[in-house]
Design an enzyme around this catalytic site. Structure first.
Site, PDB file in Angstrom:
ATOM      1  N   ARG A  52       0.839  -1.210   0.000  1.00 29.65           N
ATOM      2  CA  ARG A  52       0.000   0.000   0.000  1.00 29.65           C
ATOM      3  C   ARG A  52       0.874   1.260   0.000  1.00 29.65           C
ATOM      4  NH1 ARG A  52      -4.549   0.422   4.559  1.00 29.65           N
ATOM      5  NH2 ARG A  52      -2.772   0.935   5.865  1.00 29.65           N
ATOM      6  N   LYS A 151      -2.741   6.849   1.505  1.00 36.08           N
ATOM      7  CA  LYS A 151      -2.460   7.180   2.906  1.00 36.08           C
ATOM      8  C   LYS A 151      -1.389   8.264   2.911  1.00 36.08           C
ATOM      9  CE  LYS A 151      -1.887   4.697   7.291  1.00 36.08           C
ATOM     10  NZ  LYS A 151      -3.015   5.293   8.006  1.00 36.08           N
ATOM     11  N   GLU A 184     -15.972   6.490   6.178  1.00 33.42           N
ATOM     12  CA  GLU A 184     -15.150   5.825   7.192  1.00 33.42           C
ATOM     13  C   GLU A 184     -14.971   6.783   8.360  1.00 33.42           C
ATOM     14  OE1 GLU A 184     -11.082   5.164   5.944  1.00 33.42           O
ATOM     15  OE2 GLU A 184     -11.058   6.985   4.757  1.00 33.42           O
TER      16      GLU A 184
HETATM   17  N1  PMP Z   1      -9.045   4.699   7.463  1.00 32.89           N
HETATM   18  C1  PMP Z   1      -8.120   5.634   7.746  1.00 32.89           C
HETATM   19  C2  PMP Z   1      -8.406   7.048   7.374  1.00 32.89           C
HETATM   20  C3  PMP Z   1      -6.919   5.274   8.377  1.00 32.89           C
HETATM   21  O1  PMP Z   1      -5.988   6.199   8.641  1.00 32.89           O
HETATM   22  C4  PMP Z   1      -6.705   3.921   8.719  1.00 32.89           C
HETATM   23  C5  PMP Z   1      -5.392   3.488   9.350  1.00 32.89           C
HETATM   24  N2  PMP Z   1      -5.223   4.016  10.633  1.00 32.89           N
HETATM   25  C6  PMP Z   1      -7.710   2.984   8.449  1.00 32.89           C
HETATM   26  C7  PMP Z   1      -8.853   3.414   7.790  1.00 32.89           C
HETATM   27  C8  PMP Z   1      -7.541   1.545   8.783  1.00 32.89           C
HETATM   28  O2  PMP Z   1      -6.587   0.947   7.943  1.00 32.89           O
HETATM   29  P1  PMP Z   1      -5.743  -0.314   8.397  1.00 32.89           P
HETATM   30  O3  PMP Z   1      -6.725  -1.376   8.764  1.00 32.89           O
HETATM   31  O4  PMP Z   1      -4.954  -0.679   7.185  1.00 32.89           O
HETATM   32  O5  PMP Z   1      -4.906   0.105   9.541  1.00 32.89           O
END
Ligand code: PMP
Length: 291
Positions: A52, A151, A184
């Site tokens: 990622r 990200k 989210e």
């Molecule tokens: N959404 C956002 C905006 C995030 O920053 C994160 C990670 N902290 C997630 C979802 C969750 O992603 P992951 O399960 O890969 O940690």
């Protein structure tokens, strides 16, 4: 003991771990990062996180200063030098040093940093009793503006919603997209349960495609829990039987109220508890050994 931070080929004590004020990551949020977790001497989903990171770098035309395998090796090495078994790992790729203008291609070389730190978890009480959230008035960045699938180092959109959460006295805020559908939370993905079906917003809702989210979908499918990736409006949060959030740090966190509406019977639901249990089993068995 002070932790050691990897910066562009060297390890520095935490106090001396510094990046130039001319770094584009500092000036413009021009870069990408990851949040990874190690459990009992094993790094969980290392390949997925590094993939990622590289996808994000490719999207913003940032040339990582190391190849993928080398990045993984540096992450492992930083864990070893810090002698950790359980940790939160933060690799950061930033555009590097350039002039004060916006043109990213004037920066000669990207910077790569790895920070290994203690985990900052939600308190245990939240896993037992669930937590309250609000729906933020700040709308999630559009996919064609600052795509949440990257990200990136620019988290101001999330931070604006986090300010709303903090002002309301709750730990997290749910964000809607420009069309009014749930996307989210500020740092976690969201799932609801309705009539035995697990529902989570799809990629096109404007989300970071969480690695925990993907793992949870796999767990549900494996155990015959129906899963739908589809758009749903805010009202479906208020009438959900169960709600939980997912993230690398958070794992699977029950939500028991949204904008003061009590979810289900006000306690973590059965499916939520089952998924959390199964997720924790995976973190105990899978992972890339550090030592
Ligand atoms: N959404 C956002 C905006 C995030 O920053 C994160 C990670 N902290 C997630 C979802 C969750 O992603 P992951 O399960 O890969 O940690």
């Amino acid at each position: 003991m002070s932790s050691k931070v990897f910066i562009n080929g060297e390890f520095y004590d935490k106090e001396d771990a510094k990046i130039s004020v001319f770094d584009k990551g500092f000036l413009y949020g021009d870069g990408v990062f990851e949040g990874i977790r190690a459990y009992d001497g094993k790094i969980f989903k290392l390949d997925e996180h590094v993939d990622r990171l590289f996808e994000g770098a490719r999207a913003i035309m940032l040339e990582p200063p190391y190849a993928k395998e080398e990045i993984k090796r540096i992450i492992m090495e930083t864990c070893r030098i810090n002698n950790v078994k359980d940790a939160y790992i933060r690799p950061v790729l930033s555009r590097g040093i350039g002039d004060l203008g916006l043109n990213p291609f004037l920066a000669k070389k990207a910077s790569f940093v790895v920070i290994v730190d203690k985990l900052v978890m939600y308190p245990q009480e939240i896993y037992e009793k669930g937590m309250p959230v609000i729906v933020a008035s700040t709308v999630r960045s559009s996919l064609n503006a600052l795509p949440p699938v990257i990200k990136s180092l620019n988290y101001l959109n999330s931070i604006l919603a986090k300010i709303e959460a903090a002002n309301a006295g709750v730990p997290e805020a749910v964000m809607l997209n420009e069309s009014g559908f749930v996307s989210e939370c500020t740092g976690d993905n969201i799932f609801i349960v309705r009539k035995g079906v697990l529902i989570t917003p799809p990629r096109e809702a404007g989300i970071l495609e969480g690695i925990t989210r993907k793992t949870v979908i796999e767990i549900a499918k494996k155990h015959g829990i129906p899963v739908e990736e589809r758009l749903f409006p805010k009202i479906d949060l208020y009438i959900a039987d169960e709600i939980f959030l997912t993230g690398t740090g958070a794992e699977v966190v029950p939500v028991t109220s949204v904008d003061k509406r009590i979810i289900g019977n006000g306690e973590p639901g059965k499916i939520t508890k089952f998924i959390l249990e199964e997720y924790r089993k995976l973190t105990k068995t899978e992972g890339t050994p550090i030592y």
